[in-house]
Design an enzyme around this catalytic site. Structure first.
Site, PDB file in Angstrom:
ATOM      1  N   CYS A  29       0.820  -1.207   0.000  1.00  0.00           N
ATOM      2  CA  CYS A  29       0.000   0.000   0.000  1.00  0.00           C
ATOM      3  C   CYS A  29       0.854   1.257   0.000  1.00  0.00           C
ATOM      4  CB  CYS A  29      -0.935  -0.001   1.201  1.00  0.00           C
ATOM      5  SG  CYS A  29      -0.076  -0.035   2.802  1.00  0.00           S
ATOM      6  N   HIS A  48      -2.029   1.598   7.114  1.00  0.00           N
ATOM      7  CA  HIS A  48      -2.340   1.475   5.686  1.00  0.00           C
ATOM      8  C   HIS A  48      -2.068   2.799   4.981  1.00  0.00           C
ATOM      9  CE1 HIS A  48      -4.196  -0.091   2.113  1.00  0.00           C
ATOM     10  NE2 HIS A  48      -5.231   0.727   2.151  1.00  0.00           N
ATOM     11  N   ASN A 108      -8.177   4.263  -2.664  1.00  0.00           N
ATOM     12  CA  ASN A 108      -7.545   3.074  -2.098  1.00  0.00           C
ATOM     13  C   ASN A 108      -6.917   2.255  -3.226  1.00  0.00           C
ATOM     14  OD1 ASN A 108      -6.758   1.214  -0.180  1.00  0.00           O
ATOM     15  ND2 ASN A 108      -8.802   0.830   0.613  1.00  0.00           N
TER      16      ASN A 108
END
EC number: 3.4.22.-
Length: 450
Positions: A150, A287, A307
């Protein structure tokens, strides 16, 4: 029989029948709920192409699905402006999801302990709403897959936006470059956006390769060896900045400069379908995502976040969280690359066949007792000791990534840059490097630069 006794006798079966009907209704209702859950699980499997190896695994995944649907109800009760339910992750346990998609906690925790020198931001002049998707500064939603990368997607998404805002065409850039080549971070095992910015500037000349020339292949959790040659440079950065932990400052900087790399606590993301999170779990950063806009005209006001879990999750790959209340700890680690004015991309690196020559001499002046050997760039080269090197030719320098404890270019590494066509004294003599297209010398070993 007296009339009163007869009435009692008649009423008793009626009461029993009513009770039986009630119990049957309850049983049927319970069966309906169970069937509904099984139907939802069947629809989930069909939508996401889920196939399990045997009945035991399917039963395990159904139990996880059932638990996640219960968690979705809890989340929905706490977040009246959002919806929760079936997502691509609904057959995973919470522990599996945490390990695979929220594995950056240790990196972000270490980063929070560092002293951050933040950029000065003038607040109070930001517009009421900004969406950089509408301004062409955001590439389509990508998919990190079963890799804890990520941080790379957050970093690259920020650079893509900053490059476009600086006046250049929007181009999709390479996360794989960071996953495979960034020696500061840990590829699929986590990383940090600030680390990635530093590696790009200090070890790759600020250059970022295009997605087309270095595509993402780590979605299965594997991390191929770094390949630095043969890729097209799509953007370049000169530095990066950290932002204050203040949402007004973050909004002002985003409105003027473009999308930002941020870290969040993503525990509440697993079951998210849409809407605005107003009660996001906010315990620890784990994240990396991309902040692309906000809207103060909404009630409640919200941030827009991109995302890297595909467009089948959330709102076509995006999530909205309430603005002004530090939802998901979103203001704790915000950063951005710095890009110069609009310029054409730098020229491409040398072709894959490029080589470099090392002149090793016994004396200090590169004139006596010299031997010459030619080695490939972009490939693992063994040294005369126990280590190995991957070298890249630049315009005036040779960059070497040295693996002092490995003969296969793996494990701990140290990057160094040495000038070309210049004699360099070392402990056991002197060396000089030249970039060329000559064929490599067979069975040669590089004398390590000390």
């Amino acid at each position: 029989m007296p009339r009163t006794e007869m009435v009692r006798f008649v009423r008793l079966p009626v009461v029993l029948l009513a009770m039986a009907a009630c119990l049957a209704s309850v049983a049927l209702g319970s069966l309906h709920v169970e069937e509904s859950l099984e139907m939802r699980f069947a629809a989930f499997k069909k939508k996401y192409g889920k196939v399990y190896k045997d009945a035991k695994e399917e039963a395990f995944r159904f139990r996880a699905f059932e638990e996640n649907m219960e968690q979705a109800k809890i989340q929905a009760a706490a977040n009246p402006y959002a919806t929760f339910g079936v997502t691509p992750f609904s057959d995973m346990t919470r522990e599996e999801f945490r390990a695979r998609y929220r594995n950056g906690a240790s990196y972000f925790a270490a980063a929070q302990k560092r002293l951050r020198k933040t950029v000065n931001v003038t607040t109070g002049r930001a517009p009421a709403a900004v969406d950089w998707r509408e301004k062409g500064a955001v590439t389509p939603v990508k998919v990190q897959g079963q890799c804890g990368s990520c941080w790379a997607f957050s970093t690259i998404g920020n650079i893509e936006g900053q490059w476009q805002v600086a006046g250049n065409p929007l181009v999709s850039l390479s996360e794989q470059m960071l996953v495979s080549c960034d020696t500061i971070d840990s590829g699929c095992n986590g990383g940090l956006m600030d680390n990635a910015f530093n590696w790009i500037v200090n070890s790759n000349g600020g250059n970022v390769f295009t997605e087309a020339s270095y595509p993402y292949v780590s979605g299965n959790g594997e991390q191929p060896q770094c390949q630095m040659n043969g890729h097209e440079i799509g953007a370049a950065i000169t530095d990066h900045v950290d932002l204050p932990q203040d949402e007004d400052a973050i909004a002002a900087y985003l409105a003027e400069n473009g999308p930002l790399a941020i870290a969040v606590d993503a525990e509440s993301f697993m079951d998210y379908n849409g809407g605005i999170l107003t009660s996001c779990t906010s315990k620890q950063l784990d994240h990396g995502v991309l902040l692309v806009g906000y809207n103060d005209n909404s009630n409640p006001p919200y941030w827009i976040i991109k995302n890297s879990w595909s467009n089948m999750w959330g709102e076509d790959g995006y999530i909205r969280i309430e603005k002004g209340t530090n939802q998901c700890l979103m203001n704790q680690a915000v950063s951005s690359a710095v890009v110069g004015g609009p310029t054409p991309p730098p020229p491409p690196p040398p072709p894959p066949s490029a080589t470099f020559t090392q002149d090793f001499c016994e004396g200090k002046g590169c004139t006596k007792g010299c031997s010459h050997a030619t080695f490939p760039t972009g490939e693992c080269v063994q040294t005369t000791g126990v280590g190995s090197v991957i070298a890249t030719c630049g315009a005036s320098n040779l960059t070497q990534i040295i693996y002092p404890l490995s003969r296969s270019c793996s494990g701990p590494s140290v990057p160094i840059t040495v000038p070309l066509d210049k004699c360099i004294p070392i402990l056991i003599g002197s060396v000089e490097y030249h970039c060329s297209t000559n064929p490599p010398t067979k069975a040669a070993r590089l004398v390590p630069h000390q």
